[in-house]
Design an enzyme around this catalytic site. Structure first.
Site, PDB file in Angstrom:
ATOM      1  N   ARG A  28      43.783  24.119 -98.900  1.00  0.00           N
ATOM      2  CA  ARG A  28      43.279  25.322 -98.223  1.00  0.00           C
ATOM      3  C   ARG A  28      43.599  26.592 -99.012  1.00  0.00           C
ATOM      4  O   ARG A  28      43.923  27.625 -98.417  1.00  0.00           O
ATOM      5  CB  ARG A  28      43.841  25.429 -96.804  1.00  0.00           C
ATOM      6  N   ARG A  32      41.148  32.272 -95.056  1.00  0.00           N
ATOM      7  CA  ARG A  32      41.273  33.592 -94.428  1.00  0.00           C
ATOM      8  C   ARG A  32      42.450  34.423 -94.892  1.00  0.00           C
ATOM      9  O   ARG A  32      42.472  35.626 -94.676  1.00  0.00           O
ATOM     10  CB  ARG A  32      41.324  33.418 -92.902  1.00  0.00           C
ATOM     11  N   ARG A  41      33.303  35.976 -95.312  1.00  0.00           N
ATOM     12  CA  ARG A  41      33.208  35.455 -93.940  1.00  0.00           C
ATOM     13  C   ARG A  41      32.731  36.505 -92.945  1.00  0.00           C
ATOM     14  O   ARG A  41      32.183  36.164 -91.888  1.00  0.00           O
ATOM     15  CB  ARG A  41      34.566  34.909 -93.485  1.00  0.00           C
ATOM     16  N   ASP A  77      33.831  21.228 -95.971  1.00  0.00           N
ATOM     17  CA  ASP A  77      34.727  20.836 -94.879  1.00  0.00           C
ATOM     18  C   ASP A  77      34.588  19.341 -94.654  1.00  0.00           C
ATOM     19  O   ASP A  77      33.519  18.770 -94.861  1.00  0.00           O
ATOM     20  CB  ASP A  77      34.397  21.603 -93.592  1.00  0.00           C
ATOM     21  N   TYR A 154      37.637  13.166 -85.135  1.00  0.00           N
ATOM     22  CA  TYR A 154      36.814  14.305 -84.723  1.00  0.00           C
ATOM     23  C   TYR A 154      35.527  13.842 -84.059  1.00  0.00           C
ATOM     24  O   TYR A 154      35.078  14.423 -83.068  1.00  0.00           O
ATOM     25  CB  TYR A 154      36.487  15.209 -85.921  1.00  0.00           C
TER      26      TYR A 154
END
Ligand code: CP3
Length: 346
Positions: A28, A32, A41, A77, A154
């Protein structure tokens, strides 16, 4: 100087060969905590970035420029391959991924669409090509996918979970549905990772982030056969394979058995203990606590040096976190870790 010392440090270490310095990159590393990522973003959703090769390539390269890391990781992702299978994926602000139509029955597994990854995931493969054209030869590009188990979690849960009730309910109670879903995912993820290497990825990481939710017996029975099938299929591609999981202290030997040239270690296991359990025939990646990046600089440095001391200069250590960089992480501290690892081991 030997020829191995001029190979990119990440690839040398992944092959357990001496490297010019201990390579360092961060799971990662795009995200952000970087202002330049937040700027992109602000104008695009996560799924838009992933679907637009120019944007995805740009955010892949941002941490390489900002941090001086030894590898780039494709911006994508682990959940993207679920979309062409027919799952309605969105990312909800503050909540994470949400799948509106989770898969919980044999009939639902049978309804999943057959996917041609070269077509359905073409933007991701184009991102790989674009990034490779821009990257320096010393900085390899890592492609990735989720492991069948973590992606299945998921697909079944429909989002993030703490207890994995739905996933385990299917696993324990409907073994034929579990087998069908895991098989379908193993094939799809194998196709997807193969296509990434064909597009130019120089290494692959398989994220089994939630493997630690399982006991060793359940891992062996319900997960290992599929992960092993995936790794066996990837081995002939000839690129280093990284096998990563979290809270895997009780699973390391089984993960090694499933496959991977490099095994990821989280921070709950001391690096030297984990490496001893995995054995000298594999490289290791890790294992700084991501929260250490919020600590005062002397404490952060002490922890980085402790990991390097435990690696003891043995070929085959790739410095990384034990899991991904968290939002809000001070960028200067991330940069300081890269510099310190290079300085101490260079
Ligand atoms: O820099 C990189 O590491 C490359 C890009 C990358 C992303 N996701 C982009 C992303 C990678 C390697 C992933 C992997 C991923 N995605 C994993 C495995 C690694 C891990 O952390 O265990 C998992 C479990 C996911 C699923 C996922 N994606 C979740 C749970 C979330 C929400 C939580 C969060 O961090 O917001 C995402 C969203 C996501 N994927 C973001 C990024 C940069 C943040 C979203 C944003 O920009 O809004």
């Amino acid at each position: 100087m030997t020829a191995t010392n001029t190979a990119p440090a990440f690839l040398a270490a992944a092959h357990r060969e001496p490297a010019a310095h201990t390579p360092v990159w961060f799971m990662r590393q795009a995200g952000r905590y970087l202002s330049e990522y937040r700027a992109v973003r602000a104008r695009h959703t996560l799924l838009e970035i992933c679907a637009t090769p120019e944007l995805a390539a740009e955010v892949t390269l941002q941490p390489v420029r900002r941090l001086g890391v030894d590898a780039a990781i494709l911006f994508a992702d682990i959940l993207l391959p679920l979309v062409p299978m027919g799952l309605a994926l969105s990312f909800v602000e503050g909540e994470g991924p949400v799948i509106a139509n989770p898969v919980r029955t044999t009939a639902a597994v049978a309804r999943l669409a057959r996917v041609d990854v070269r077509d359905a995931l073409a933007p991701v493969l184009e991102t790989v090509r674009l990034v490779r054209r821009t990257l320096d030869d010393q900085v390899p590009l890592i492609g990735f996918a989720g492991a069948p188990f973590t992606v299945a979690c998921y697909a079944i849960e429909g989002g993030s979970t703490r207890q994995f009730v739905e996933a385990k309910r299917l696993m324990f109670g409907a073994p034929e549905a579990w087998e069908a879903l895991m098989s379908r995912l193993t094939d799809l993820l194998g196709d997807y990772l193969t296509a990434q290497v064909e597009a130019g990825a120089q290494a692959l990481q398989v994220f089994d982030s939630w493997a630690g939710a399982l006991s060793p017996d359940d891992y062996r029975r319900y997960v290992l056969p599929y992960s092993r099938r995936l790794f066996a299929r990837l081995e002939p591609l000839g690129v280093p394979l990284v096998h990563f999981g979290v809270e895997t202290a009780t699973l390391l030997e089984l993960m090694r058995e499933a496959g991977g040239d490099v095994i990821g270690l989280d921070w709950r296991v001391p690096l030297d203990d984990g490496w001893a359990r995995i054995g000298g025939a594999r490289a290791v990646q890790g294992n700084l606590d991501p929260v250490a990046l919020f600590a005062p600089r002397p404490e952060l440095e002490r922890r980085v040096r402790d990991i390097l001391r435990r690696a003891a200069g043995r070929p085959g250590h790739i410095f990384n976190l034990g899991h991904g960089v968290l939002p809000g992480t001070p960028v200067d501290n991330v940069r300081a870790v890269v510099d310190l690892v290079h300085e101490v081991t260079g």
